[in-house]
Write an enzyme that holds these catalytic residues in place. Sequence first.
Site, PDB file in Angstrom:
ATOM      1  N   HIS A 148      -7.415  -8.259   0.054  1.00 13.37           N
ATOM      2  CA  HIS A 148      -6.126  -7.546  -0.044  1.00 13.37           C
ATOM      3  C   HIS A 148      -5.627  -8.434  -1.358  1.00 13.37           C
ATOM      4  O   HIS A 148      -5.493  -9.442  -1.547  1.00 13.37           O
ATOM      5  CB  HIS A 148      -5.399  -7.902   1.048  1.00 13.37           C
ATOM      6  CG  HIS A 148      -3.895  -7.128   0.689  1.00 13.37           C
ATOM      7  ND1 HIS A 148      -3.520  -5.986   1.278  1.00 13.37           N
ATOM      8  CD2 HIS A 148      -2.729  -7.391   0.084  1.00 13.37           C
ATOM      9  CE1 HIS A 148      -2.374  -5.634   0.653  1.00 13.37           C
ATOM     10  NE2 HIS A 148      -2.003  -6.859   0.202  1.00 13.37           N
ATOM     11  N   ASP A 179      -7.223  -2.769  -1.323  1.00 17.82           N
ATOM     12  CA  ASP A 179      -8.320  -3.677  -0.317  1.00 17.82           C
ATOM     13  C   ASP A 179      -9.516  -3.184  -1.021  1.00 17.82           C
ATOM     14  O   ASP A 179      -9.954  -2.273  -1.155  1.00 17.82           O
ATOM     15  CB  ASP A 179      -8.196  -3.160   0.940  1.00 17.82           C
ATOM     16  CG  ASP A 179      -6.789  -3.482   1.669  1.00 17.82           C
ATOM     17  OD1 ASP A 179      -6.204  -4.305   1.189  1.00 17.82           O
ATOM     18  OD2 ASP A 179      -6.543  -2.841   2.785  1.00 17.82           O
ATOM     19  N   HIS A 233       0.722  -1.076  -0.094  1.00 20.25           N
ATOM     20  CA  HIS A 233       0.025   0.029   0.248  1.00 20.25           C
ATOM     21  C   HIS A 233       0.831   1.202   0.076  1.00 20.25           C
ATOM     22  O   HIS A 233       0.643   2.205  -0.605  1.00 20.25           O
ATOM     23  CB  HIS A 233      -0.927   0.236   1.265  1.00 20.25           C
ATOM     24  CG  HIS A 233      -2.030  -0.846   1.246  1.00 20.25           C
ATOM     25  ND1 HIS A 233      -3.179  -0.648   0.333  1.00 20.25           N
ATOM     26  CD2 HIS A 233      -2.402  -2.079   1.928  1.00 20.25           C
ATOM     27  CE1 HIS A 233      -4.177  -1.737   0.725  1.00 20.25           C
ATOM     28  NE2 HIS A 233      -3.521  -2.472   1.456  1.00 20.25           N
ATOM     29  N   GLU A 292      -6.076 -12.429   4.007  1.00 17.72           N
ATOM     30  CA  GLU A 292      -7.034 -11.356   3.971  1.00 17.72           C
ATOM     31  C   GLU A 292      -7.818 -11.528   2.561  1.00 17.72           C
ATOM     32  O   GLU A 292      -7.222 -11.081   1.286  1.00 17.72           O
ATOM     33  CB  GLU A 292      -6.189  -9.991   3.901  1.00 17.72           C
ATOM     34  CG  GLU A 292      -5.747  -9.686   5.228  1.00 17.72           C
ATOM     35  CD  GLU A 292      -4.856  -8.339   5.343  1.00 17.72           C
ATOM     36  OE1 GLU A 292      -4.553  -7.868   4.306  1.00 17.72           O
ATOM     37  OE2 GLU A 292      -4.254  -7.918   6.231  1.00 17.72           O
TER      38      GLU A 292
END
Length: 231
Positions: free
Chosen positions: A214, A147, A140, A211
């Site tokens: 993600h 996300d 990120h 995740e």
Amino acid sequence: MLKTTLNLLLLTFATVPGIAQSPRSLPAIEQKMVDRGLVDIQKVDPDILVELKYSTTDNFIGRDVYGELTRAYLQPEMARRLAKASALLKKQKPGYQLLVYDAARPNAAQYDLWNALDHLKIPARSKTQYVADPKIGSNHNFGCAIDLTIADEKGIPLDMGTKFDYFGPLAYPRSEQEMLQKGKLTAKQIENRQLLRKVMTQVGFKVNTTEWWHFDGMSKAQARAKYGMIP
């Protein structure tokens, strides 16, 4: 009355074709993104929805981390890929839209997220499973991770079995079959996740094993070498 008349004259002047208009200034945090060459993803594809969770209190910290940052930025090549994923989704499920929860993130905010794990009493050995060490950086922090989820025709997020930022095996793609067998996830919830993964991986994003929301556009080493960290 005079003030109203002057305001009307100024408004008319500002909208006359051919008259130069001053561009609206961006918040400093967004200007930082633009100066580094990142792009607002909704300017690349206006059909993509954005709700930056770290610009709200609906996140694991429970407070606004980003402040004035409310638009989602990515490196241009990542934004173009995301637009392709959006098109694939609309082709497969007309009316569905991608809903972005987080995109490019300044490294300063990474420290906030990292330090918040101490208050949640996450063991030091497990911290990097949920938040990248800010000294190394998250994808990120290079503008190369996203996300997101999928929203239906009414703009309601699909049921993915957990909320965004859920800590634990229930959010792990690698544990889905185990969670299904234990009755903690349904087949429909996994199907929804698979739809998201399908459109994202088809355009070159990679799945994160812990995740469901993600996706990485390239390795962290590649992102660091090509773009550098957003401070």
